[in-house]
Design an enzyme around this catalytic site. Structure first.
Site, mmCIF file in Angstrom:
data_model
loop_
_atom_site.group_PDB
_atom_site.id
_atom_site.type_symbol
_atom_site.label_atom_id
_atom_site.label_comp_id
_atom_site.label_asym_id
_atom_site.label_seq_id
_atom_site.Cartn_x
_atom_site.Cartn_y
_atom_site.Cartn_z
ATOM 1 N N LYS A 158 22.098 35.659 48.954
ATOM 2 C CA LYS A 158 22.636 34.360 48.572
ATOM 3 C C LYS A 158 24.026 34.197 49.171
ATOM 4 O O LYS A 158 24.989 34.801 48.717
ATOM 5 C CB LYS A 158 22.726 34.192 47.053
ATOM 6 N N SER A 187 35.329 37.373 44.052
ATOM 7 C CA SER A 187 36.471 37.448 43.140
ATOM 8 C C SER A 187 36.217 38.421 42.003
ATOM 9 O O SER A 187 35.072 38.698 41.632
ATOM 10 C CB SER A 187 36.771 36.063 42.562
ATOM 11 N N GLY A 210 32.913 38.992 39.675
ATOM 12 C CA GLY A 210 32.377 40.356 39.534
ATOM 13 C C GLY A 210 32.201 40.744 38.086
ATOM 14 O O GLY A 210 31.207 41.385 37.712
ATOM 15 N N GLU A 245 46.097 37.060 43.571
ATOM 16 C CA GLU A 245 45.503 37.019 44.901
ATOM 17 C C GLU A 245 45.557 35.575 45.405
ATOM 18 O O GLU A 245 44.879 34.696 44.882
ATOM 19 C CB GLU A 245 44.058 37.520 44.872
#
Length: 484
Positions: A171, A224, A228, A378
């Site tokens: 995907k 990310s 996760g 981040e």
């Protein structure tokens, strides 16, 4: 606009059942393609195809040497079709046309070479008896990849899964779905049997349906940390294998003895590569306080030299970020740096004349402290933060002051000393006087940067399951005579 089917099952492309998505060029804001989206029924069909292909043994029972030959043919076709793959990547994410794709075929060949080192079966003997220990393909793998490095992201899931004899459903991200479809065609043309590799394009709902599917045995994900964690929550009750390569906030420590001419190019190279949209990007530059001004000015000068514009133009060295949402997020974090007292040395806004498209000036901040958002979050954009230190112990503490632990670097004229400092950084990988690690080295993070490793021989670990069989002494002797 070009239309691309968003489902690939049993070696055939078809439209998904959940409508269409328009793919936008981040450099022009124009929609250049439509892709059909997969719904839950499409996911069921794709997983069923992969499960039946696995159970049939059509790929699982193919000798490793023959699987390797198919994968080598895939590498050849990637090279032959590189111009088209690079075009799709540039249109989707805005990366300059020549960047990154050159690594895709070497990455594929690295896996072919590394799988030779995997011990698939052996006889073990001890005082309590004899056993045949085998590593078998785990079954159906779900590969869920982000948008930031199309082609290479997909290959890092597809190739190790296939070399181990698994089947897979991929995907890709909605922002860059077209290269996944192109790879499916390459795999079929290379001789991969129908059903072994399948594709479903979709958003979070499609991903969740794939991750939760009871016939999926292992999930390989890059993205990310928040996503996760959601994958782990969904997969946990079914005890699925997880390989999660998540976010990063990597630091490069610059030692007091460096020559600026040596250290500035790698700091710029991996800080601004792909417009800063790399999970391992060295976005925190940790420098001796006495060298901060000189390093900041050199970084700022390098930032100002970047040529932003049409990513298809060979003169362009930096493209846009991937989307309006991403641009707004990055600009918001830049503003937070200003508000929290960091000194802006270069960039900080939208480049003049490039208001159309999601462009951001390469940005350098000085006098950054670890409590600032730009030092902790981040950013995933072209923003470097320079943090000064007084002692090397303080430099290591700054580098480790992060929820992430993906990558890092140390620069020094004394490479042995740099290596010792690098070992003190709590990350999965680190580089000495450079910015990345070789393809054959295991890559992955600690802490909030994930679990498991990709690349090298270690990259196959989560695609194989251990099995043990008690043997009679005579049978153990026979198998050992055959080389086990």
């Amino acid at each position: 606009m070009e239309h691309v089917p968003g489902v690939y099952i049993d070696g055939q492309a078809r439209d998904g059942l959940a409508g269409e998505f328009q793919v936008q060029n981040p450099a022009t804001e124009e929609y250049f393609a439509t892709v059909s989206l997969a719904n839950g029924a499409d996911v069921d069909d794709a997983v069923r195809s992969a499960r039946l292909a696995h159970e049939s043994g059509v790929w699982r029972d193919t000798p490793l040497a023959e699987r390797q030959q198919v994968v080598l043919r895939i590498a050849e076709l990637i090279e032959e079709r590189a111009p088209e793959l690079a075009r799709l990547r540039t249109l989707s994410i805005g990366a300059p046309y020549s960047e990154h794709l050159s690594m895709s075929a070497p990455l594929t060949r690295m896996y072919v070479e590394s799988v030779e080192k995997v011990v698939f079966e052996q006889v073990r003997r001890d005082s309590l008896g004899d056993a045949l220990v085998m590593r078998k393909p785990i079954g159906v793998v779900a590969g869920v990849v982000p948008w930031n490095v199309p082609v290479r992201n997909e290959l890092k899931k597809l190739i190790p899964a296939l070399l181990c004899g698994n089947t897979i459903v991929l995907k890709p991200a909605l922002e860059s779905p077209l290269t996944g479809a192109a790879l499916m065609r390459i795999f079929t043309d290379a001789g991969l049997p129908p059903g072994v590799a399948n594709l479903v394009v979709g958003g979070p709902e499609t991903g969740e349906a794939l991750v939760a599917h009871p016939d999926v045995r292992k999930i390989a994900f890059t993205g990310s940390t928040a996503t996760g964690a959601r994958i782990a929550a969904v997969a946990g009750p079914q005890f699925k294998r997880l390989q999660l390569e998540l976010g990063g906030k990597s630091a490069a420590i610059v030692c007091d003895d460096v020559d600026l001419a040596d250290v500035i190019p790698p700091l710029l190279g991996f800080g601004f590569a792909n417009s800063g949209q790399i999970c391992a990007s060295l976005s925190r530059i940790v420098v001796p306080r006495r060298l901060q001004d000189a390093i900041v000015e050199a970084l700022a000068e390098g930032a100002r030299r970047h040529v932003l514009g049409d990513p298809m133009d060979p003169a362009t060295t930096m493209g846009p970020v991937v989307s309006e949402r991403q641009r707004d997020k990055v600009l918001g974090l830049i503003e937070s740096g200003r508000q929290q007292g960091a000194r802006l040395a270069a960039g900080g806004g939208v480049p003049a004349g490039l208001e159309r498209g999601w462009f951001i000036e390469p940005t350098v901040f000085a006098d950054v402290t670890s409590d600032m958002r730009i030092a902790q979050e981040e950013i995933f954009g072209p923003v470097l933060s320079v943090l000064p230190y007084d002692t090397e112990d303080e430099a290591v503490a700054i580098a480790n002051n992060s929820e992430y632990g993906l990558h890092g670097a140390v620069h020094s004229k004394d490479p042995e000393h740099a290596l010792e400092l690098a070992k003190r950084i709590d990350t999965g990988t680190a580089a000495v006087n450079s910015f990345d690690v070789p393809l054959s080295a295991p890559f992955g993070g600690v802490k909030g940067s994930g679990v498991g490793r990709e690349n090298g021989v270690e990259g196959f670990d989560h695609y194989l399951e251990w099995h043990s069989y008690k043997l009679t002494p005579a049978l153990a002797d026979t198998l050992q005579q055959r080389g086990l």
